[in-house]
Design a protein around this motif. Sequence first.
Motif, PDB file in Angstrom:
ATOM      1  N   ALA A  40     -39.355 -44.834   0.721  1.00 60.06           N
ATOM      2  CA  ALA A  40     -38.364 -45.840   1.104  1.00 60.06           C
ATOM      3  C   ALA A  40     -36.967 -45.419   0.645  1.00 60.06           C
ATOM      4  N   GLY A  41     -36.874 -44.843  -0.548  1.00 62.06           N
ATOM      5  CA  GLY A  41     -35.584 -44.380  -1.042  1.00 62.06           C
ATOM      6  C   GLY A  41     -35.017 -43.235  -0.231  1.00 62.06           C
ATOM      7  N   LEU A  42     -35.888 -42.375   0.264  1.00 59.88           N
ATOM      8  CA  LEU A  42     -35.424 -41.239   1.063  1.00 59.88           C
ATOM      9  C   LEU A  42     -34.821 -41.680   2.396  1.00 59.88           C
ATOM     10  N   GLN A  43     -35.138 -42.890   2.829  1.00 61.52           N
ATOM     11  CA  GLN A  43     -34.589 -43.385   4.094  1.00 61.52           C
ATOM     12  C   GLN A  43     -33.064 -43.531   4.022  1.00 61.52           C
ATOM     13  N   ARG A  44     -32.544 -43.756   2.819  1.00 55.90           N
ATOM     14  CA  ARG A  44     -31.109 -43.993   2.708  1.00 55.90           C
ATOM     15  C   ARG A  44     -30.306 -42.723   2.373  1.00 55.90           C
ATOM     16  N   VAL A  45     -30.983 -41.597   2.205  1.00 53.78           N
ATOM     17  CA  VAL A  45     -30.272 -40.352   1.911  1.00 53.78           C
ATOM     18  C   VAL A  45     -29.626 -39.831   3.191  1.00 53.78           C
ATOM     19  N   ASP A  46     -28.370 -39.460   3.118  1.00 53.08           N
ATOM     20  CA  ASP A  46     -27.632 -38.963   4.275  1.00 53.08           C
ATOM     21  C   ASP A  46     -28.225 -37.631   4.732  1.00 53.08           C
ATOM     22  N   PRO A  47     -28.708 -37.539   5.972  1.00 50.99           N
ATOM     23  CA  PRO A  47     -29.285 -36.278   6.474  1.00 50.99           C
ATOM     24  C   PRO A  47     -28.289 -35.122   6.464  1.00 50.99           C
ATOM     25  N   ALA A  48     -26.993 -35.425   6.411  1.00 49.66           N
ATOM     26  CA  ALA A  48     -25.990 -34.355   6.407  1.00 49.66           C
ATOM     27  C   ALA A  48     -26.144 -33.449   5.193  1.00 49.66           C
ATOM     28  N   TYR A  49     -26.627 -34.015   4.082  1.00 51.62           N
ATOM     29  CA  TYR A  49     -26.830 -33.188   2.890  1.00 51.62           C
ATOM     30  C   TYR A  49     -27.869 -32.091   3.160  1.00 51.62           C
ATOM     31  N   TYR A  50     -28.972 -32.482   3.786  1.00 49.18           N
ATOM     32  CA  TYR A  50     -30.025 -31.520   4.083  1.00 49.18           C
ATOM     33  C   TYR A  50     -29.574 -30.519   5.149  1.00 49.18           C
ATOM     34  N   GLU A  51     -28.841 -30.985   6.128  1.00 46.61           N
ATOM     35  CA  GLU A  51     -28.354 -30.088   7.171  1.00 46.61           C
ATOM     36  C   GLU A  51     -27.408 -29.035   6.597  1.00 46.61           C
ATOM     37  N   ALA A  52     -26.524 -29.472   5.700  1.00 49.84           N
ATOM     38  CA  ALA A  52     -25.612 -28.519   5.066  1.00 49.84           C
ATOM     39  C   ALA A  52     -26.372 -27.514   4.212  1.00 49.84           C
ATOM     40  N   ALA A  53     -27.407 -27.996   3.508  1.00 51.63           N
ATOM     41  CA  ALA A  53     -28.204 -27.097   2.665  1.00 51.63           C
ATOM     42  C   ALA A  53     -28.962 -26.090   3.526  1.00 51.63           C
ATOM     43  N   GLU A  54     -29.494 -26.537   4.671  1.00 57.73           N
ATOM     44  CA  GLU A  54     -30.207 -25.614   5.555  1.00 57.73           C
ATOM     45  C   GLU A  54     -29.272 -24.557   6.122  1.00 57.73           C
ATOM     46  N   ILE A  55     -28.049 -24.943   6.449  1.00 57.18           N
ATOM     47  CA  ILE A  55     -27.063 -23.971   6.947  1.00 57.18           C
ATOM     48  C   ILE A  55     -26.778 -22.916   5.887  1.00 57.18           C
ATOM     49  N   ASP A  56     -26.758 -23.336   4.624  1.00 53.53           N
ATOM     50  CA  ASP A  56     -26.517 -22.395   3.521  1.00 53.53           C
ATOM     51  C   ASP A  56     -27.753 -21.586   3.156  1.00 53.53           C
ATOM     52  N   GLY A  57     -28.876 -21.869   3.836  1.00 50.24           N
ATOM     53  CA  GLY A  57     -30.092 -21.097   3.586  1.00 50.24           C
ATOM     54  C   GLY A  57     -30.893 -21.553   2.390  1.00 50.24           C
ATOM     55  N   ALA A  58     -30.723 -22.804   1.984  1.00 56.28           N
ATOM     56  CA  ALA A  58     -31.462 -23.312   0.824  1.00 56.28           C
ATOM     57  C   ALA A  58     -32.933 -23.490   1.171  1.00 56.28           C
ATOM     58  N   SER A  59     -33.794 -23.168   0.234  1.00 58.41           N
ATOM     59  CA  SER A  59     -35.229 -23.346   0.424  1.00 58.41           C
ATOM     60  C   SER A  59     -35.588 -24.826   0.274  1.00 58.41           C
ATOM     61  N   TRP A  60     -36.842 -25.157   0.662  1.00 60.34           N
ATOM     62  CA  TRP A  60     -37.279 -26.545   0.534  1.00 60.34           C
ATOM     63  C   TRP A  60     -37.241 -27.007  -0.912  1.00 60.34           C
ATOM     64  N   TRP A  61     -37.644 -26.137  -1.814  1.00 61.17           N
ATOM     65  CA  TRP A  61     -37.662 -26.515  -3.228  1.00 61.17           C
ATOM     66  C   TRP A  61     -36.253 -26.759  -3.761  1.00 61.17           C
ATOM     67  N   ARG A  62     -35.286 -25.941  -3.363  1.00 65.40           N
ATOM     68  CA  ARG A  62     -33.907 -26.138  -3.827  1.00 65.40           C
ATOM     69  C   ARG A  62     -33.341 -27.431  -3.256  1.00 65.40           C
ATOM     70  N   LYS A  63     -33.652 -27.771  -2.020  1.00 69.95           N
ATOM     71  CA  LYS A  63     -33.209 -29.050  -1.454  1.00 69.95           C
ATOM     72  C   LYS A  63     -33.838 -30.215  -2.214  1.00 69.95           C
ATOM     73  N   PHE A  64     -35.107 -30.047  -2.541  1.00 67.57           N
ATOM     74  CA  PHE A  64     -35.800 -31.099  -3.284  1.00 67.57           C
ATOM     75  C   PHE A  64     -35.163 -31.312  -4.652  1.00 67.57           C
ATOM     76  N   TRP A  65     -34.856 -30.219  -5.328  1.00 64.86           N
ATOM     77  CA  TRP A  65     -34.358 -30.304  -6.704  1.00 64.86           C
ATOM     78  C   TRP A  65     -32.888 -30.752  -6.769  1.00 64.86           C
ATOM     79  N   HIS A  66     -32.066 -30.281  -5.833  1.00 68.79           N
ATOM     80  CA  HIS A  66     -30.624 -30.545  -5.911  1.00 68.79           C
ATOM     81  C   HIS A  66     -30.145 -31.691  -5.023  1.00 68.79           C
ATOM     82  N   ILE A  67     -30.989 -32.139  -4.089  1.00 65.57           N
ATOM     83  CA  ILE A  67     -30.570 -33.240  -3.205  1.00 65.57           C
ATOM     84  C   ILE A  67     -31.484 -34.449  -3.357  1.00 65.57           C
ATOM     85  N   THR A  68     -32.794 -34.221  -3.171  1.00 64.97           N
ATOM     86  CA  THR A  68     -33.726 -35.350  -3.159  1.00 64.97           C
ATOM     87  C   THR A  68     -33.733 -36.092  -4.488  1.00 64.97           C
ATOM     88  N   ILE A  69     -33.959 -35.375  -5.584  1.00 68.08           N
ATOM     89  CA  ILE A  69     -34.064 -36.034  -6.888  1.00 68.08           C
ATOM     90  C   ILE A  69     -32.772 -36.753  -7.280  1.00 68.08           C
TER      91      ILE A  69
END
Length: 285
Positions: free
Chosen positions: A173-202
């Motif tokens: 439920a909390g992840l529903q309010r996270v701005d998808p732009a953060y993940y999109e920017a991280a993917e453009i920079d080549g971040a792995s799933w674990w780095r997105k999890f650690w630096h964005i999700t948490i």
Amino acid sequence: MRTKGYWLYLVPSLLLFLVVIVVPFLMNVGASFTRWSGVGTPRWIGLDNYTRLLADERFWQSFQHNVGLIVAMAIVPTAIGLVLAAALFDYIGRRFGPRTASALRAMYYLPQVLPVAVAGVVWGWMLHPSYGAVNQIFGLDLDWLGDPGLALATVMAVMVWFQLGYPVVIFMAGLQRVDPAYYEAAEIDGASWWRKFWHITIPQIRPEIFVVLLTCTIAALKVFGPIFVLTRGGPGNATMVPSYFSYLNFFQKSNVGYGSAIATVLAVIIIVVTFLFLRVQERDQ
């Protein structure tokens, strides 16, 4: 002036809180200063019950077991729930669709819906040393709930299973309010799933993490049902916890004053833990 009218809507809840929580708690505190069997007139003994608690090895041992249950009901489910929620939301949901993610989320949450007594009885059958499914499947001959060296660890494992679905649902439920732009920017920079999890999700769902840790810690401190159904605090005192220790003194030993003292100390600890959690959350915000 208009806000004064809103207080009228709080009166029923405040009265219910007063009658159901405040008055019984004050009565329990008063009983903790007496020697009383539950029948007749209580005899005032002052702080004798609390002095007895300080020298009671079973009392301190029960709190040591509670620490293990905090690990099993709060820390481990929160850590696993974070990973599962992120995987369901970010990977399963995108690759297999939101319905698949919702179905898996419901499966994880199912133990929370089951009555504690039913879940405990089923686990008791599965862990039975003679005909239990666990021993039959793995070819073992272990008394999971009857061996003092295994009982607490077994109860902890059952509580991880029972508690896991709650953080998964809250975090998704909390992840529903996270701005998808953060993940999109991280993917453009080549971040792995674990780095997105650690630096964005948490960091983004930190408030939900505080809520889960607080509520699960309180649930672990006052846990009673699973202990009552699975082990009754045994074998010996291997799985004794304060809530069940208080129950034993109340209803089996007819030592209401001592049981009230145990319950009072447990309530004070829960209040202090809640206060500390809220202060840490305020500083974090």
